[in-house]
Design a protein around this motif. Structure first.
Motif, PDB file in Angstrom:
ATOM      1  N   ASP A  87       2.409  -1.988   9.752  1.00  0.00           N
ATOM      2  CA  ASP A  87       1.752  -0.626   8.104  1.00  0.00           C
ATOM      3  C   ASP A  87       2.681  -1.854   6.693  1.00  0.00           C
ATOM      4  OD1 ASP A  87       2.000   1.264   6.881  1.00  0.00           O
ATOM      5  OD2 ASP A  87       1.374   2.854   8.363  1.00  0.00           O
ATOM      6  N   VAL A  88       2.270  -1.766   6.191  1.00  0.00           N
ATOM      7  CA  VAL A  88       2.430  -2.411   4.702  1.00  0.00           C
ATOM      8  C   VAL A  88       2.464  -1.790   4.026  1.00  0.00           C
ATOM      9  CG1 VAL A  88       1.843  -4.647   6.710  1.00  0.00           C
ATOM     10  CG2 VAL A  88       0.222  -3.505   4.882  1.00  0.00           C
ATOM     11  N   ARG A  89       2.240  -0.011   4.409  1.00  0.00           N
ATOM     12  CA  ARG A  89       3.047   0.709   3.088  1.00  0.00           C
ATOM     13  C   ARG A  89       3.872   0.946   3.024  1.00  0.00           C
ATOM     14  NH1 ARG A  89      -0.284   6.086   4.743  1.00  0.00           N
ATOM     15  NH2 ARG A  89       1.223   5.056   6.676  1.00  0.00           N
ATOM     16  N   GLY A  90       4.240   1.417   1.721  1.00  0.00           N
ATOM     17  CA  GLY A  90       6.208   1.436   2.052  1.00  0.00           C
ATOM     18  C   GLY A  90       6.461   2.884   2.454  1.00  0.00           C
ATOM     19  N   VAL A 102      -3.022  -5.116  11.309  1.00  0.00           N
ATOM     20  CA  VAL A 102      -2.599  -4.420  10.242  1.00  0.00           C
ATOM     21  C   VAL A 102      -3.630  -3.552   9.385  1.00  0.00           C
ATOM     22  CG1 VAL A 102      -1.901  -5.309   8.019  1.00  0.00           C
ATOM     23  CG2 VAL A 102      -1.708  -6.888  10.292  1.00  0.00           C
ATOM     24  N   ILE A 103      -1.709  -2.072   8.681  1.00  0.00           N
ATOM     25  CA  ILE A 103      -3.166  -0.977   8.138  1.00  0.00           C
ATOM     26  C   ILE A 103      -2.296  -0.960   6.671  1.00  0.00           C
ATOM     27  CG2 ILE A 103      -4.003   0.007  10.564  1.00  0.00           C
ATOM     28  CD1 ILE A 103      -2.133   1.840   9.838  1.00  0.00           C
ATOM     29  N   CYS A 104      -3.114  -0.288   6.454  1.00  0.00           N
ATOM     30  CA  CYS A 104      -2.361   0.727   5.220  1.00  0.00           C
ATOM     31  C   CYS A 104      -2.705   1.976   4.887  1.00  0.00           C
ATOM     32  CB  CYS A 104      -1.898  -0.367   3.657  1.00  0.00           C
ATOM     33  SG  CYS A 104      -3.563  -1.568   2.761  1.00  0.00           S
ATOM     34  N   LEU A 105      -3.488   1.955   3.450  1.00  0.00           N
ATOM     35  CA  LEU A 105      -3.165   2.971   2.925  1.00  0.00           C
ATOM     36  C   LEU A 105      -5.342   3.152   2.914  1.00  0.00           C
ATOM     37  CD1 LEU A 105      -3.919   5.620   1.640  1.00  0.00           C
ATOM     38  CD2 LEU A 105      -3.978   4.998  -0.757  1.00  0.00           C
ATOM     39  N   THR A 106      -5.438   2.125   2.553  1.00  0.00           N
ATOM     40  CA  THR A 106      -7.375   1.369   1.999  1.00  0.00           C
ATOM     41  C   THR A 106      -7.425   0.455   3.083  1.00  0.00           C
ATOM     42  OG1 THR A 106      -7.009   0.268   0.098  1.00  0.00           O
ATOM     43  CG2 THR A 106      -7.818   2.806  -0.283  1.00  0.00           C
ATOM     44  N   ASP A 107      -7.286  -1.121   2.740  1.00  0.00           N
ATOM     45  CA  ASP A 107      -7.227  -2.292   4.004  1.00  0.00           C
ATOM     46  C   ASP A 107      -7.316  -3.155   3.101  1.00  0.00           C
ATOM     47  OD1 ASP A 107      -9.541  -2.895   2.238  1.00  0.00           O
ATOM     48  OD2 ASP A 107     -10.936  -1.622   3.858  1.00  0.00           O
ATOM     49  N   LYS A 108      -6.312  -3.183   1.172  1.00  0.00           N
ATOM     50  CA  LYS A 108      -6.202  -4.204   0.531  1.00  0.00           C
ATOM     51  C   LYS A 108      -5.128  -4.769   0.855  1.00  0.00           C
ATOM     52  CE  LYS A 108      -9.651  -2.916  -2.419  1.00  0.00           C
ATOM     53  NZ  LYS A 108     -10.451  -2.633  -1.255  1.00  0.00           N
ATOM     54  N   ARG A 109      -3.701  -3.806   1.232  1.00  0.00           N
ATOM     55  CA  ARG A 109      -2.771  -5.013   0.988  1.00  0.00           C
ATOM     56  C   ARG A 109      -2.769  -4.951   2.828  1.00  0.00           C
ATOM     57  NH1 ARG A 109       1.120   0.155  -0.170  1.00  0.00           N
ATOM     58  NH2 ARG A 109      -0.290   1.409  -0.344  1.00  0.00           N
ATOM     59  N   SER A 110      -2.893  -4.784   3.582  1.00  0.00           N
ATOM     60  CA  SER A 110      -3.466  -5.208   4.646  1.00  0.00           C
ATOM     61  C   SER A 110      -4.248  -6.493   4.523  1.00  0.00           C
ATOM     62  CB  SER A 110      -3.634  -4.030   5.747  1.00  0.00           C
ATOM     63  OG  SER A 110      -4.685  -3.151   5.430  1.00  0.00           O
ATOM     64  N   SER A 111      -5.236  -6.476   3.813  1.00  0.00           N
ATOM     65  CA  SER A 111      -6.172  -8.174   4.127  1.00  0.00           C
ATOM     66  C   SER A 111      -4.839  -8.720   3.933  1.00  0.00           C
ATOM     67  CB  SER A 111      -6.842  -7.398   3.291  1.00  0.00           C
ATOM     68  OG  SER A 111      -7.904  -6.582   3.863  1.00  0.00           O
TER      69      SER A 111
END
Length: 105
Positions: free
Chosen positions: A28-31, A69-78
């Protein structure tokens, strides 16, 4: 020179894989504030915020199983999946729609 886009995994497919007993590393690459925030996180997920990812590639590269890989939507995870691919960690699917899709209807 066309860069390939990310490999996607849908929320339903990831749920099925987990329900079958697969245990991919959920990266999870979110803050941290998002990871522990209202949408929460997938049980067992490892929080590695995107800005820290490059300094933790060696740690992630030691994983032997599948990684998602995940984030809130899929921008950062991409972006994270692309960065991992540049470090020879390939075939890392991105959760399409991120935590919003995971928590969706």
């Amino acid at each position: 020179f066309g860069r390939k886009g990310p490999v996607w995994v849908e929320a339903g497919e990831l749920r099925e894989r987990i329900d079958r007993g697969e245990r991919p590393l959920i990266l999870d690459v979110r803050g941290p504030e998002e990871f522990d925030g209202p949408l929460g996180h997938i049980e067992g997920a490892r929080n590695v915020p995107l800005p820290e990812l490059s300094s933790r590639v060696a740690e992630i590269g030691r994983e032997t199983g599948p990684i998602v890989v995940i984030c809130l939507t899929d921008k950062r995870s991409s972006q994270a999946a692309a960065g991992l691919a540049e470090s020879d960690i390939r075939d890392v699917p991105v959760l399409r729609g991120g935590m919003r899709a995971w928590r969706g209807p």
